[in-house]
Design a protein around this motif. Structure first.
Motif, PDB file in Angstrom:
ATOM      1  N   ILE A 133     -16.133 -61.437 -21.602  1.00 31.82           N
ATOM      2  CA  ILE A 133     -14.692 -61.549 -21.821  1.00 31.82           C
ATOM      3  C   ILE A 133     -14.280 -62.977 -21.527  1.00 31.82           C
ATOM      4  CG2 ILE A 133     -12.409 -60.788 -21.066  1.00 31.82           C
ATOM      5  CD1 ILE A 133     -13.659 -58.134 -20.245  1.00 31.82           C
ATOM      6  N   SER A 134     -13.482 -63.520 -22.434  1.00 33.83           N
ATOM      7  CA  SER A 134     -12.939 -64.851 -22.221  1.00 33.83           C
ATOM      8  C   SER A 134     -11.482 -64.826 -22.653  1.00 33.83           C
ATOM      9  CB  SER A 134     -13.733 -65.879 -23.046  1.00 33.83           C
ATOM     10  OG  SER A 134     -13.158 -67.158 -22.927  1.00 33.83           O
ATOM     11  N   GLY A 135     -10.621 -64.680 -21.684  1.00 36.03           N
ATOM     12  CA  GLY A 135      -9.201 -64.584 -22.002  1.00 36.03           C
ATOM     13  C   GLY A 135      -8.910 -63.356 -22.852  1.00 36.03           C
ATOM     14  N   ARG A 136      -8.356 -63.573 -24.016  1.00 36.21           N
ATOM     15  CA  ARG A 136      -8.029 -62.457 -24.912  1.00 36.21           C
ATOM     16  C   ARG A 136      -9.215 -62.021 -25.769  1.00 36.21           C
ATOM     17  NH1 ARG A 136      -5.066 -63.456 -28.794  1.00 36.21           N
ATOM     18  NH2 ARG A 136      -5.091 -65.746 -28.777  1.00 36.21           N
ATOM     19  N   TYR A 137     -10.299 -62.778 -25.676  1.00 32.73           N
ATOM     20  CA  TYR A 137     -11.477 -62.500 -26.492  1.00 32.73           C
ATOM     21  C   TYR A 137     -12.499 -61.693 -25.688  1.00 32.73           C
ATOM     22  CZ  TYR A 137      -9.929 -66.369 -29.567  1.00 32.73           C
ATOM     23  OH  TYR A 137      -9.233 -67.196 -30.408  1.00 32.73           O
ATOM     24  N   SER A 138     -13.145 -60.760 -26.339  1.00 25.16           N
ATOM     25  CA  SER A 138     -14.260 -60.062 -25.708  1.00 25.16           C
ATOM     26  C   SER A 138     -15.297 -59.733 -26.772  1.00 25.16           C
ATOM     27  CB  SER A 138     -13.788 -58.785 -24.996  1.00 25.16           C
ATOM     28  OG  SER A 138     -13.220 -57.872 -25.910  1.00 25.16           O
ATOM     29  N   TRP A 139     -16.528 -59.640 -26.320  1.00 27.94           N
ATOM     30  CA  TRP A 139     -17.635 -59.386 -27.229  1.00 27.94           C
ATOM     31  C   TRP A 139     -18.472 -58.228 -26.702  1.00 27.94           C
ATOM     32  CZ3 TRP A 139     -15.787 -64.158 -25.994  1.00 27.94           C
ATOM     33  CH2 TRP A 139     -15.372 -64.972 -27.066  1.00 27.94           C
ATOM     34  N   ASN A 140     -18.885 -57.373 -27.615  1.00 25.99           N
ATOM     35  CA  ASN A 140     -19.682 -56.202 -27.280  1.00 25.99           C
ATOM     36  C   ASN A 140     -21.010 -56.294 -28.020  1.00 25.99           C
ATOM     37  OD1 ASN A 140     -20.836 -53.664 -27.065  1.00 25.99           O
ATOM     38  ND2 ASN A 140     -18.885 -52.603 -27.095  1.00 25.99           N
ATOM     39  N   PHE A 141     -22.065 -56.539 -27.278  1.00 18.63           N
ATOM     40  CA  PHE A 141     -23.396 -56.691 -27.860  1.00 18.63           C
ATOM     41  C   PHE A 141     -24.180 -55.401 -27.602  1.00 18.63           C
ATOM     42  CE2 PHE A 141     -27.250 -57.932 -29.352  1.00 18.63           C
ATOM     43  CZ  PHE A 141     -28.141 -58.565 -28.500  1.00 18.63           C
ATOM     44  N   GLN A 142     -24.617 -54.749 -28.661  1.00 21.39           N
ATOM     45  CA  GLN A 142     -25.373 -53.510 -28.538  1.00 21.39           C
ATOM     46  C   GLN A 142     -26.658 -53.640 -29.353  1.00 21.39           C
ATOM     47  OE1 GLN A 142     -24.065 -50.035 -27.671  1.00 21.39           O
ATOM     48  NE2 GLN A 142     -22.124 -50.693 -26.811  1.00 21.39           N
ATOM     49  N   LYS A 143     -27.776 -53.838 -28.651  1.00 20.00           N
ATOM     50  CA  LYS A 143     -29.048 -53.963 -29.374  1.00 20.00           C
ATOM     51  C   LYS A 143     -29.423 -52.662 -30.061  1.00 20.00           C
ATOM     52  CE  LYS A 143     -32.530 -56.492 -27.840  1.00 20.00           C
ATOM     53  NZ  LYS A 143     -33.521 -57.116 -26.942  1.00 20.00           N
ATOM     54  N   SER A 144     -29.056 -51.543 -29.466  1.00 21.02           N
ATOM     55  CA  SER A 144     -29.442 -50.249 -30.036  1.00 21.02           C
ATOM     56  C   SER A 144     -28.884 -50.055 -31.441  1.00 21.02           C
ATOM     57  CB  SER A 144     -28.973 -49.112 -29.130  1.00 21.02           C
ATOM     58  OG  SER A 144     -27.566 -49.146 -28.994  1.00 21.02           O
ATOM     59  N   THR A 145     -27.735 -50.653 -31.706  1.00 19.31           N
ATOM     60  CA  THR A 145     -27.126 -50.538 -33.034  1.00 19.31           C
ATOM     61  C   THR A 145     -27.120 -51.865 -33.775  1.00 19.31           C
ATOM     62  OG1 THR A 145     -24.948 -50.896 -32.056  1.00 19.31           O
ATOM     63  CG2 THR A 145     -25.648 -48.603 -32.378  1.00 19.31           C
ATOM     64  N   SER A 146     -27.784 -52.882 -33.187  1.00 16.59           N
ATOM     65  CA  SER A 146     -27.840 -54.227 -33.798  1.00 16.59           C
ATOM     66  C   SER A 146     -26.435 -54.714 -34.155  1.00 16.59           C
ATOM     67  CB  SER A 146     -28.729 -54.219 -35.052  1.00 16.59           C
ATOM     68  OG  SER A 146     -30.046 -53.906 -34.715  1.00 16.59           O
ATOM     69  N   SER A 147     -25.552 -54.596 -33.201  1.00 15.49           N
ATOM     70  CA  SER A 147     -24.178 -55.022 -33.472  1.00 15.49           C
ATOM     71  C   SER A 147     -23.698 -56.000 -32.403  1.00 15.49           C
ATOM     72  CB  SER A 147     -23.250 -53.808 -33.530  1.00 15.49           C
ATOM     73  OG  SER A 147     -23.184 -53.170 -32.269  1.00 15.49           O
ATOM     74  N   PHE A 148     -22.803 -56.855 -32.822  1.00 11.89           N
ATOM     75  CA  PHE A 148     -22.228 -57.858 -31.916  1.00 11.89           C
ATOM     76  C   PHE A 148     -20.770 -58.011 -32.310  1.00 11.89           C
ATOM     77  CE2 PHE A 148     -22.027 -60.900 -28.793  1.00 11.89           C
ATOM     78  CZ  PHE A 148     -21.873 -62.212 -29.221  1.00 11.89           C
TER      79      PHE A 148
END
Lengths: 115, 114
Positions: free
Chosen positions: B60-75
């Motif tokens: 999380i960076s301020g209003r931004y957040s990232w969700n990295f899931q290797k199981s679904t190959s998603s970012f």
């Protein structure tokens, strides 16, 4: 962070001519990359330029069309040769941040329009 | 072969809404990096984040957040309480560990209306 300057920022060119784009970095970098972004499209890597060696071109890009120079660790040029309207794109220079920062920085791009 | 898919071509939201931009990637490498870049109307590419394949912690960076899931190959990338200044094209990208070559997705154009 690396500061990258590209020249020209934009140009309008005639079919059949060639244009050289310059990329200057404010620090020494090992790898420099040239990307193309066609109108409304994503970015595609043209080639990787390391100082002291020939550039490595991606599939679909050839040295005769896109010759690249890399004379030192802070500078590179990309020439778009014998231009056609299909070459109208933004051309971007990119460098790695060095010291394994993992950051890849981009110049502001050179927007070419070929008539 | 490496590939990045951003299925959302364009998203429109009203200010203060939350929005999530999807990114799905394909690679055979075990070590790789994922990136998000922002390209505002002025055209320059702004680096937002880099994540390596061994670090699945969300960020999380301020209003931004990232969700990295290797199981679904998603970012996936979420902007909370969006603002008009967030209007831009957002690119997700994947790089090989050794060469730093970036494979870009096709981008998602985000328009935030006041």
């Amino acid at each position: 962070s690396a500061v990258i300057s590209q020249k020209p920022s934009r140009d309008i060119c005639q079919r059949g001519t060639s244009l050289t784009i310059q990329c200057q970095v404010d620090s020494q970098v090992t790898m420099m990359f040239w990307y193309r972004q066609q109108p409304g499209q994503s970015l595609t890597l043209i080639a990787t330029a390391n100082q002291g060696s020939e550039a490595t071109y991606e599939s679909g890009f050839v040295i005769d069309k896109f010759p690249i120079s890399r004379p030192n660790l802070t500078f590179s040029t990309l020439t778009v040769s014998n231009m056609s309207p299909e070459d109208s794109s933004i051309y971007l220079c990119s460098v790695d941040g060095g010291l394994n920062t993992g950051e890849l920085f981009f110049g502001e791009g050179s927007r070419l329009t070929v008539l | 072969a490496q590939k990045v898919t951003q299925a959302q071509t364009e998203i429109s939201v009203v200010e203060k809404e939350d929005v999530t931009l999807d990114c799905v990637y394909e690679t055979r490498d075990t070590t790789y990096y994922l990136f998000w870049y922002k390209q505002p109307p002025s055209g320059e590419l702004v680096f937002l984040i880099r994540r390596n394949s061994f670090d699945e912690q969300n960020e999380i960076s301020g209003r931004y957040s990232w969700n990295f899931q290797k199981s679904t190959s998603s970012f996936n990338f979420t902007i909370t309480a969006s603002q008009v200044v967030d209007s831009a094209v957002y690119f997700c990208a994947l790089s090989e560990a050794v060469t730093d070559k970036l494979i870009f997705g096709t981008g998602t154009r985000l328009q935030v209306f006041p």
